[in-house]
Design a protein around this motif. Structure first.
Motif, PDB file in Angstrom:
ATOM      1  N   UNK A 167       0.847  -1.206   0.000  1.00 25.52           N
ATOM      2  CA  UNK A 167       0.000   0.000   0.000  1.00 25.52           C
ATOM      3  C   UNK A 167       0.878   1.250   0.000  1.00 25.52           C
ATOM      4  N   UNK A 168       0.441   2.238  -0.775  1.00 28.73           N
ATOM      5  CA  UNK A 168       1.200   3.498  -0.811  1.00 28.73           C
ATOM      6  C   UNK A 168       0.301   4.611  -1.313  1.00 28.73           C
ATOM      7  N   UNK A 169       0.825   5.819  -1.249  1.00 24.30           N
ATOM      8  CA  UNK A 169       0.074   6.954  -1.747  1.00 24.30           C
ATOM      9  C   UNK A 169       0.133   7.070  -3.258  1.00 24.30           C
ATOM     10  N   UNK A 170       0.898   6.218  -3.898  1.00 27.43           N
ATOM     11  CA  UNK A 170       1.000   6.233  -5.355  1.00 27.43           C
ATOM     12  C   UNK A 170      -0.166   5.464  -5.972  1.00 27.43           C
ATOM     13  N   UNK A 171      -0.500   5.757  -7.198  1.00 16.93           N
ATOM     14  CA  UNK A 171      -1.592   5.023  -7.860  1.00 16.93           C
ATOM     15  C   UNK A 171      -1.293   3.522  -7.934  1.00 16.93           C
ATOM     16  N   UNK A 172      -2.345   2.761  -7.921  1.00 15.99           N
ATOM     17  CA  UNK A 172      -2.195   1.305  -7.999  1.00 15.99           C
ATOM     18  C   UNK A 172      -1.522   0.922  -9.328  1.00 15.99           C
ATOM     19  N   UNK A 173      -0.597  -0.032  -9.262  1.00 19.08           N
ATOM     20  CA  UNK A 173       0.073  -0.502 -10.468  1.00 19.08           C
ATOM     21  C   UNK A 173       1.264   0.329 -10.878  1.00 19.08           C
ATOM     22  N   UNK A 174       1.751   1.178  -9.982  1.00 20.75           N
ATOM     23  CA  UNK A 174       2.952   1.963 -10.272  1.00 20.75           C
ATOM     24  C   UNK A 174       4.104   1.480  -9.386  1.00 20.75           C
ATOM     25  N   UNK A 175       5.326   1.832  -9.799  1.00 18.81           N
ATOM     26  CA  UNK A 175       6.520   1.398  -9.074  1.00 18.81           C
ATOM     27  C   UNK A 175       6.699   2.247  -7.822  1.00 18.81           C
ATOM     28  N   UNK A 176       6.847   1.552  -6.689  1.00 19.87           N
ATOM     29  CA  UNK A 176       7.089   2.240  -5.415  1.00 19.87           C
ATOM     30  C   UNK A 176       8.590   2.368  -5.173  1.00 19.87           C
ATOM     31  N   UNK A 177       9.325   1.270  -5.455  1.00 25.14           N
ATOM     32  CA  UNK A 177      10.761   1.284  -5.189  1.00 25.14           C
ATOM     33  C   UNK A 177      11.473   0.345  -6.154  1.00 25.14           C
ATOM     34  N   UNK A 178      12.658   0.791  -6.632  1.00 29.01           N
ATOM     35  CA  UNK A 178      13.505  -0.050  -7.465  1.00 29.01           C
ATOM     36  C   UNK A 178      14.495  -0.787  -6.572  1.00 29.01           C
ATOM     37  N   UNK A 179      14.482  -2.104  -6.651  1.00 32.23           N
ATOM     38  CA  UNK A 179      15.384  -2.909  -5.836  1.00 32.23           C
ATOM     39  C   UNK A 179      16.644  -3.313  -6.595  1.00 32.23           C
ATOM     40  N   UNK A 180      16.504  -3.543  -7.875  1.00 34.23           N
ATOM     41  CA  UNK A 180      17.662  -3.933  -8.698  1.00 34.23           C
ATOM     42  C   UNK A 180      17.396  -3.561 -10.146  1.00 34.23           C
ATOM     43  N   UNK A 181      18.381  -2.952 -10.792  1.00 31.54           N
ATOM     44  CA  UNK A 181      18.233  -2.573 -12.191  1.00 31.54           C
ATOM     45  C   UNK A 181      18.114  -3.815 -13.077  1.00 31.54           C
ATOM     46  N   UNK A 182      17.399  -3.633 -14.190  1.00 29.22           N
ATOM     47  CA  UNK A 182      17.348  -4.684 -15.210  1.00 29.22           C
ATOM     48  C   UNK A 182      18.146  -4.247 -16.428  1.00 29.22           C
ATOM     49  N   UNK A 183      18.294  -5.176 -17.370  1.00 27.34           N
ATOM     50  CA  UNK A 183      19.062  -4.864 -18.580  1.00 27.34           C
ATOM     51  C   UNK A 183      18.426  -5.540 -19.796  1.00 27.34           C
ATOM     52  N   UNK A 184      18.511  -4.820 -20.909  1.00 27.70           N
ATOM     53  CA  UNK A 184      18.081  -5.388 -22.193  1.00 27.70           C
ATOM     54  C   UNK A 184      19.231  -5.263 -23.182  1.00 27.70           C
ATOM     55  N   UNK A 185      19.243  -6.144 -24.168  1.00 26.54           N
ATOM     56  CA  UNK A 185      20.218  -6.063 -25.247  1.00 26.54           C
ATOM     57  C   UNK A 185      19.462  -6.202 -26.560  1.00 26.54           C
ATOM     58  N   UNK A 186      19.554  -5.166 -27.382  1.00 30.28           N
ATOM     59  CA  UNK A 186      18.825  -5.122 -28.659  1.00 30.28           C
ATOM     60  C   UNK A 186      17.340  -5.424 -28.443  1.00 30.28           C
ATOM     61  N   UNK A 187      16.754  -4.797 -27.420  1.00 31.94           N
ATOM     62  CA  UNK A 187      15.323  -4.933 -27.076  1.00 31.94           C
ATOM     63  C   UNK A 187      14.956  -6.311 -26.534  1.00 31.94           C
ATOM     64  N   UNK A 188      15.939  -7.106 -26.215  1.00 28.78           N
ATOM     65  CA  UNK A 188      15.666  -8.407 -25.595  1.00 28.78           C
ATOM     66  C   UNK A 188      16.055  -8.319 -24.122  1.00 28.78           C
ATOM     67  N   UNK A 189      15.158  -8.794 -23.257  1.00 33.61           N
ATOM     68  CA  UNK A 189      15.390  -8.672 -21.822  1.00 33.61           C
ATOM     69  C   UNK A 189      16.438  -9.682 -21.371  1.00 33.61           C
ATOM     70  N   UNK A 190      17.542  -9.148 -20.812  1.00 30.44           N
ATOM     71  CA  UNK A 190      18.539 -10.019 -20.196  1.00 30.44           C
ATOM     72  C   UNK A 190      18.181 -10.301 -18.740  1.00 30.44           C
ATOM     73  N   UNK A 191      17.738  -9.240 -18.074  1.00 28.51           N
ATOM     74  CA  UNK A 191      17.326  -9.376 -16.677  1.00 28.51           C
ATOM     75  C   UNK A 191      16.277  -8.323 -16.388  1.00 28.51           C
TER      76      UNK A 191
END
Length: 204
Positions: A167-191
């Protein structure tokens, strides 16, 4: 006085009488007609046989031509398949060559930094920042991009992975906190990026 007799036409003959000479003439004419018909039939047959022979010869030539073209096409297809296999094998073997080449300077910088033991904290920081810039440059050259949604960004299941919903003051379905960055390569998700997602306003 009796009427004078009309001269008799010696050429006119009684039609009821058929002499042997006339029979022979008729038979000869019939035989001649049969011979002509037979000769004509033989000529037609000979012409037909000649036409069929010509068609057969032309067909055989076309079959030979098509067979040769088929063999050539088969050989070309085999060459294309073999080249494709070689290209795939080379891509698998050397596909990381460009990326590995980009990382070599990064390793050189790290080794150089570790070799200097009498550096100040500020010098270490500057060295680490320079090395990070080198790494980012290597990522960019190889189309490797980070996925780092900010607080309040809409959750995207294609590149984000929700660890929990809070629960948070942000709208439902939005990011509250980033725990770990992700990465893509040529639009393909690596992580995918690991995030916490808002479930909406907390209950009163």
């Amino acid at each position: 006085m009796s009427a004078p007799q009309e001269p008799r036409d010696t050429k006119q003959q009684d039609p009821s009488v058929d002499t042997s000479e006339q029979l022979e003439v008729n038979q000869a004419q019939e035989a001649s007609g049969d011979a002509d018909a037979q000769a004509s039939g033989q000529q037609v047959q000979a012409e037909a046989e000649e036409d069929w022979a010509t068609l057969l010869s032309e067909s055989q030539e076309k079959v030979a031509q098509y067979h040769e073209e088929l063999l050539r096409a088969k050989a070309e297809t085999e060459n294309i398949r073999r080249r494709a296999q070689e290209d795939v094998a080379k891509a698998r073997k050397f596909g990381t060559e460009s990326f590995a080449e980009s990382l070599i300077p990064v390793r050189d910088s790290l080794e150089a930094a570790l070799a200097l033991t009498d550096q100040t904290a500020e010098a270490w920081k500057e060295g680490v920042e320079a090395t990070l810039r080198q790494l980012n440059s290597a990522f960019e050259r190889n189309l490797l991009k980070e996925v780092a949604p900010a607080e309040g960004d809409k959750f995207d299941p294609h590149v984000h992975q929700a660890i929990s919903s809070v629960p948070s003051g942000l709208p439902e379905g939005t990011v509250v906190q980033l725990l770990q960055k992700g990465y893509t390569i040529a639009d393909r998700v690596l992580r995918p990026a690991l995030v916490m997602v808002s479930s909406g306003q907390p209950a009163a």
